[in-house]
Each structure stands twice: as C-alpha cells, then as structure tokens.
Design a protein around this motif. Sequence first.
Motif, short mmCIF file in Angstrom:
data_model
loop_
_atom_site.label_atom_id
_atom_site.label_comp_id
_atom_site.label_asym_id
_atom_site.label_seq_id
_atom_site.Cartn_x
_atom_site.Cartn_y
_atom_site.Cartn_z
N LYS A 2 -2.59 2.61 -11.88
CA LYS A 2 -2.82 1.97 -9.87
C LYS A 2 -1.50 2.10 -8.98
O LYS A 2 -0.51 2.29 -9.74
N THR A 3 -1.81 2.99 -8.10
CA THR A 3 -0.83 3.48 -7.34
C THR A 3 -0.70 1.30 -6.99
O THR A 3 -1.58 0.61 -6.40
N GLU A 4 1.00 0.88 -6.89
CA GLU A 4 0.83 -0.69 -6.11
C GLU A 4 0.82 0.46 -4.51
O GLU A 4 1.75 0.34 -4.30
N LEU A 5 -0.23 -0.92 -4.27
CA LEU A 5 0.13 -1.02 -2.84
C LEU A 5 0.29 -1.50 -2.07
O LEU A 5 0.77 -3.01 -2.37
N PRO A 6 0.76 -1.64 -0.63
CA PRO A 6 1.84 -1.89 0.00
C PRO A 6 1.47 -3.34 0.45
O PRO A 6 2.92 -4.04 0.95
N PHE A 7 0.15 -3.47 0.68
CA PHE A 7 0.25 -4.89 1.45
C PHE A 7 -0.67 -6.42 0.56
O PHE A 7 -0.03 -6.46 -0.40
N THR A 8 0.54 -7.47 1.73
CA THR A 8 1.17 -8.21 0.05
C THR A 8 0.29 -9.82 0.83
O THR A 8 0.19 -10.55 0.22
N VAL A 79 3.34 -6.15 5.39
CA VAL A 79 3.79 -5.13 4.28
C VAL A 79 4.91 -5.46 3.89
O VAL A 79 5.83 -6.28 5.24
N THR A 80 5.44 -5.23 3.29
CA THR A 80 7.14 -5.66 2.92
C THR A 80 7.95 -4.43 3.07
O THR A 80 8.74 -4.40 3.54
N ASP A 81 7.09 -3.01 3.23
CA ASP A 81 8.20 -2.17 4.26
C ASP A 81 7.12 -0.93 5.05
O ASP A 81 5.85 -0.98 4.07
N ILE A 82 7.10 -1.61 6.01
CA ILE A 82 6.05 -0.26 6.90
C ILE A 82 6.16 0.68 7.03
O ILE A 82 5.22 0.60 6.84
N LEU A 123 -0.19 -3.37 10.65
CA LEU A 123 0.90 -3.57 9.58
C LEU A 123 1.75 -4.78 10.73
O LEU A 123 2.18 -4.19 11.50
N TYR A 124 2.44 -5.14 9.60
CA TYR A 124 3.64 -6.16 10.10
C TYR A 124 4.32 -6.65 9.19
O TYR A 124 3.99 -6.65 8.59
#
Length: 126
Positions: A2-8, A79-82, A123-124
């Motif tokens: 599974k791809t790690e999603l960028p949303f935290t 997000v950690t990396d927009i 996204l922030y």
Amino acid sequence: MKTELPFTGVEHIGIKALNMEKALDFYREVLGFKFLYQIKPGDVELAFLELGGTVVELVEVIDGRRFEDGVINHLALRVTDIFKAIDYLQSQQVEMPSLEPMSLGEGRYNFFFHGPSGEKIELYQG
C-alpha cells in the motif's frame, strides 16, 4: 504494498461568516471555542478558533459573495510535503486548476482543488 498517503490530518474547516464579530462571539461565548488568531492576507478577513483539537476558520463574506460555494467553505487537510501530495493527487487523476501551491511565507503553503461533487478542499503545509 500500500502506498503511504501524504495526508496527516484535518488542518481546519472553513465556515463563511456574514458578520465576523457576531460569528466570533458565537463560537467563543456560546460554543466555547478558544480564539487563536485573526489575519487579513488579502481582501478577506480570516479568524481561527479551536475546540478539542479541531480548528475552525471563519471566512469573512464580502461583496455579496454569500454562499456560491456553500456555508461550509472548505475542508483543509494537513500535509507534510505539499509537492508530494500534489503529485499523488495528480497520479489519482484528480482534476486540479494548477499544479503550483501558493507560498504563504515561512515555509507554509496551501493549494486548493475540488472533490468529485465540487467540494472545495485545501492542502496545507505549515
């Protein structure tokens, strides 16, 4: 794999305010939100409040632009990396008005796009 999603997490929920002072009083006095800060990055005044870890952004309504995009203005995801998040959305065929986030200064960025029902999502990275 599974791809790690960028949303935290949820950064905030933006809600339209027809009268900023009245809205601030309501969220603070009636609902018990804690006032965080208020800014005016352009024509529109924004106020941020928090309750139980959830942040609400009050978005001032100006020029009669009342509810063309609803009372709930937008959902902002942290997000950690927009840039990686935008790449991810692009790989998922999400329609986006551009591929460039807006710099808010001091390493902070935001980026708006729409969900499948037209809902506005931000996204922030801060």
